[in-house]
Design a protein around this motif. Structure first.
Motif, PDB file in Angstrom:
ATOM      1  N   CYS A 277      16.156 -64.139  54.550  1.00  0.00           N
ATOM      2  CA  CYS A 277      16.266 -65.567  54.261  1.00  0.00           C
ATOM      3  C   CYS A 277      15.136 -65.961  53.300  1.00  0.00           C
ATOM      4  O   CYS A 277      14.079 -65.331  53.268  1.00  0.00           O
ATOM      5  CB  CYS A 277      16.192 -66.404  55.536  1.00  0.00           C
ATOM      6  N   VAL A 278      15.378 -67.010  52.543  1.00  0.00           N
ATOM      7  CA  VAL A 278      14.395 -67.468  51.565  1.00  0.00           C
ATOM      8  C   VAL A 278      13.313 -68.281  52.269  1.00  0.00           C
ATOM      9  O   VAL A 278      13.606 -69.250  52.960  1.00  0.00           O
ATOM     10  CB  VAL A 278      15.062 -68.313  50.464  1.00  0.00           C
ATOM     11  N   VAL A 279      12.069 -67.878  52.083  1.00  0.00           N
ATOM     12  CA  VAL A 279      10.930 -68.621  52.618  1.00  0.00           C
ATOM     13  C   VAL A 279      10.421 -69.611  51.579  1.00  0.00           C
ATOM     14  O   VAL A 279      10.149 -70.771  51.883  1.00  0.00           O
ATOM     15  CB  VAL A 279       9.796 -67.664  53.037  1.00  0.00           C
ATOM     16  N   GLN A 280      10.303 -69.151  50.326  1.00  0.00           N
ATOM     17  CA  GLN A 280       9.795 -70.017  49.270  1.00  0.00           C
ATOM     18  C   GLN A 280      10.188 -69.462  47.906  1.00  0.00           C
ATOM     19  O   GLN A 280      10.331 -68.255  47.730  1.00  0.00           O
ATOM     20  CB  GLN A 280       8.267 -70.145  49.355  1.00  0.00           C
ATOM     21  N   ARG A 281      10.381 -70.382  46.953  1.00  0.00           N
ATOM     22  CA  ARG A 281      10.660 -70.020  45.566  1.00  0.00           C
ATOM     23  C   ARG A 281       9.487 -70.450  44.702  1.00  0.00           C
ATOM     24  O   ARG A 281       8.895 -71.511  44.935  1.00  0.00           O
ATOM     25  CB  ARG A 281      11.945 -70.684  45.073  1.00  0.00           C
ATOM     26  N   TYR A 282       9.176 -69.646  43.687  1.00  0.00           N
ATOM     27  CA  TYR A 282       8.074 -69.935  42.772  1.00  0.00           C
ATOM     28  C   TYR A 282       8.610 -69.920  41.334  1.00  0.00           C
ATOM     29  O   TYR A 282       8.558 -68.884  40.659  1.00  0.00           O
ATOM     30  CB  TYR A 282       6.954 -68.894  42.919  1.00  0.00           C
ATOM     31  N   PRO A 283       9.146 -71.051  40.868  1.00  0.00           N
ATOM     32  CA  PRO A 283       9.616 -71.103  39.484  1.00  0.00           C
ATOM     33  C   PRO A 283       8.452 -71.344  38.520  1.00  0.00           C
ATOM     34  O   PRO A 283       7.643 -72.248  38.723  1.00  0.00           O
ATOM     35  CB  PRO A 283      10.576 -72.289  39.494  1.00  0.00           C
ATOM     36  N   ILE A 284       8.367 -70.522  37.484  1.00  0.00           N
ATOM     37  CA  ILE A 284       7.352 -70.704  36.434  1.00  0.00           C
ATOM     38  C   ILE A 284       8.068 -70.543  35.094  1.00  0.00           C
ATOM     39  O   ILE A 284       8.479 -69.437  34.747  1.00  0.00           O
ATOM     40  CB  ILE A 284       6.209 -69.697  36.550  1.00  0.00           C
ATOM     41  N   GLY A 285       8.212 -71.642  34.378  1.00  0.00           N
ATOM     42  CA  GLY A 285       8.971 -71.585  33.132  1.00  0.00           C
ATOM     43  C   GLY A 285      10.402 -71.164  33.404  1.00  0.00           C
ATOM     44  O   GLY A 285      11.071 -71.711  34.283  1.00  0.00           O
ATOM     45  N   GLU A 286      10.867 -70.165  32.691  1.00  0.00           N
ATOM     46  CA  GLU A 286      12.228 -69.668  32.875  1.00  0.00           C
ATOM     47  C   GLU A 286      12.305 -68.571  33.930  1.00  0.00           C
ATOM     48  O   GLU A 286      13.377 -68.017  34.164  1.00  0.00           O
ATOM     49  CB  GLU A 286      12.762 -69.121  31.543  1.00  0.00           C
ATOM     50  N   TRP A 287      11.186 -68.281  34.580  1.00  0.00           N
ATOM     51  CA  TRP A 287      11.126 -67.151  35.505  1.00  0.00           C
ATOM     52  C   TRP A 287      11.060 -67.619  36.960  1.00  0.00           C
ATOM     53  O   TRP A 287      10.619 -68.728  37.247  1.00  0.00           O
ATOM     54  CB  TRP A 287       9.918 -66.277  35.182  1.00  0.00           C
ATOM     55  N   MET A 288      11.476 -66.749  37.862  1.00  0.00           N
ATOM     56  CA  MET A 288      11.503 -67.076  39.287  1.00  0.00           C
ATOM     57  C   MET A 288      10.952 -65.910  40.105  1.00  0.00           C
ATOM     58  O   MET A 288      11.280 -64.745  39.854  1.00  0.00           O
ATOM     59  CB  MET A 288      12.942 -67.359  39.736  1.00  0.00           C
ATOM     60  N   THR A 289      10.137 -66.254  41.084  1.00  0.00           N
ATOM     61  CA  THR A 289       9.679 -65.296  42.094  1.00  0.00           C
ATOM     62  C   THR A 289      10.163 -65.785  43.449  1.00  0.00           C
ATOM     63  O   THR A 289      10.119 -66.992  43.727  1.00  0.00           O
ATOM     64  CB  THR A 289       8.145 -65.168  42.091  1.00  0.00           C
ATOM     65  N   LEU A 290      10.625 -64.869  44.291  1.00  0.00           N
ATOM     66  CA  LEU A 290      11.171 -65.215  45.596  1.00  0.00           C
ATOM     67  C   LEU A 290      10.344 -64.572  46.705  1.00  0.00           C
ATOM     68  O   LEU A 290       9.993 -63.396  46.612  1.00  0.00           O
ATOM     69  CB  LEU A 290      12.620 -64.727  45.732  1.00  0.00           C
ATOM     70  N   LEU A 291      10.037 -65.353  47.734  1.00  0.00           N
ATOM     71  CA  LEU A 291       9.440 -64.833  48.953  1.00  0.00           C
ATOM     72  C   LEU A 291      10.497 -64.911  50.038  1.00  0.00           C
ATOM     73  O   LEU A 291      10.986 -65.993  50.367  1.00  0.00           O
ATOM     74  CB  LEU A 291       8.209 -65.661  49.355  1.00  0.00           C
ATOM     75  N   LEU A 292      10.892 -63.766  50.564  1.00  0.00           N
ATOM     76  CA  LEU A 292      11.959 -63.677  51.554  1.00  0.00           C
ATOM     77  C   LEU A 292      11.405 -63.069  52.845  1.00  0.00           C
ATOM     78  O   LEU A 292      10.409 -62.353  52.846  1.00  0.00           O
ATOM     79  CB  LEU A 292      13.110 -62.812  51.049  1.00  0.00           C
ATOM     80  N   GLN A 293      12.098 -63.364  53.947  1.00  0.00           N
ATOM     81  CA  GLN A 293      11.750 -62.760  55.225  1.00  0.00           C
ATOM     82  C   GLN A 293      12.996 -62.236  55.899  1.00  0.00           C
ATOM     83  O   GLN A 293      14.074 -62.848  55.831  1.00  0.00           O
ATOM     84  CB  GLN A 293      11.063 -63.767  56.146  1.00  0.00           C
ATOM     85  N   ARG A 294      12.862 -61.087  56.506  1.00  0.00           N
ATOM     86  CA  ARG A 294      13.989 -60.494  57.226  1.00  0.00           C
ATOM     87  C   ARG A 294      13.966 -60.934  58.683  1.00  0.00           C
ATOM     88  O   ARG A 294      12.903 -60.902  59.317  1.00  0.00           O
ATOM     89  CB  ARG A 294      13.901 -58.978  57.141  1.00  0.00           C
TER      90      ARG A 294
END
Length: 294
Positions: A277-294
């Motif tokens: 499941c998604v814990v947090q999203r980190y959008p920077i410009g056109e890019w995305m980082t995802l923090l997920l937890q199982r």
């Protein structure tokens, strides 16, 4: 300023499906090619930058591309100006601050207090901390460390080892990294030693989880993967296989990056199907980082 007669640069764009084959073909078949770099652009195509040791003829480039690709793309070819490229590169590499992490080169001023200082010099391996995907990963790692996490930790596609070094510097705990590129592995281990965490960082040459030293440490409490959308989707079943379950608040975490924003939905959907499941999203410009937890 005079021109350097031995440095020429060609830039052309190819579909994503052709980027790897074109890169390999150019590197292996043209004797004057010094380097080939590929960068994903918005829309999915790749820009390939090819550096030549001597001026190539357009006929020779066309011939090589015709063998590597079905359709020969248009391209630019220019002579590079004579500059001190090492000095120029260092001037362009400014310190990066991401949460409590401060990435700098030896040419920079000392890091401010209250930060985890990471010394990363420009080199052949990918990643000097300047890209938004690296920043996103460090922000996610910093947030996760504040919440608390359990190891072991795996840095998949470690490049220069920035994420491994960041984790080791912040926690003084061991971390294993893996990369398909042997020079990157050497660079990561050397960078770890330069940052005083050599005994804690172990980078090995591996594709994904395919290495005994990596599998022996599984299941992981955290996997950090700053690669590309396609490989991340392919790796989703292994991410589940080699991490711990347990539900919200207890299961393992994964940090995924190397994504353009429009690619993040497909990656999220794939990982939801594997129990994340998604814990947090980190959008920077056109890019995305995802923090997920199982």
């Amino acid at each position: 300023m005079t021109a350097d007669p031995n440095l020429w640069q060609a830039v052309f764009r190819v579909p994503q499906a052709d980027a790897d084959s074109a890169t390999d073909w150019l590197t292996e078949t043209h004797p004057d090619v010094l380097s080939v770099s590929a960068f994903e652009e918005i829309g999915g195509d790749y820009a390939l930058t090819v550096l030549f040791g001597d001026e190539p003829s357009r006929e020779s480039i066309d011939a090589v591309l015709a063998e590597a690709l079905d359709d020969v793309p248009g391209y630019s070819l220019e002579q590079l100006r004579n500059e001190d490229w090492v000095k120029r590169g260092l001037e362009d590499l400014k310190p990066v601050r991401a949460g409590r992490f401060h990435i700098h080169g030896s040419h920079d001023a000392p890091a401010p207090g209250g930060t985890h200082s990471l010394l990363i010099e420009a080199g052949e391996a990918f990643g000097t901390g300047q890209h938004p995907t690296t920043t996103g990963c460090l922000l996610a790692l910093d947030d996760l460390l504040k919440r608390g996490l359990d190891g072991p930790v795996f840095d998949l596609g470690c490049g220069t080892g920035i994420l491994s070094i960041a984790y080791a510097r912040a926690t003084r705990l061991p971390v294993i990294g893996g990369d398909i590129d042997a020079p990157s592995v050497d660079f990561a281990n050397a960078a770890a030693r330069a940052n005083g965490v050599g005994p804690l960082v172990d980078a090995v040459e591996a594709t994904g989880f395919q290495h005994n030293a990596i599998r022996e440490q599984a299941p992981f409490g955290l996997v950090m993967a700053n690669v590309l959308a396609g490989p991340l989707i392919s790796l989703a079943p292994d991410m589940r296989r080699f991490t711990r379950g347990g539900g919200p608040g207890f299961g393992s975490h994964v940090i995924l990056s190397g994504l353009l924003r429009h690619q993040s939905r497909a990656v999220e959907a794939t990982y939801r199907g594997q129990g994340f499941c998604v814990v947090q999203r980190y959008p920077i410009g056109e890019w995305m980082t995802l923090l997920l937890q199982r």
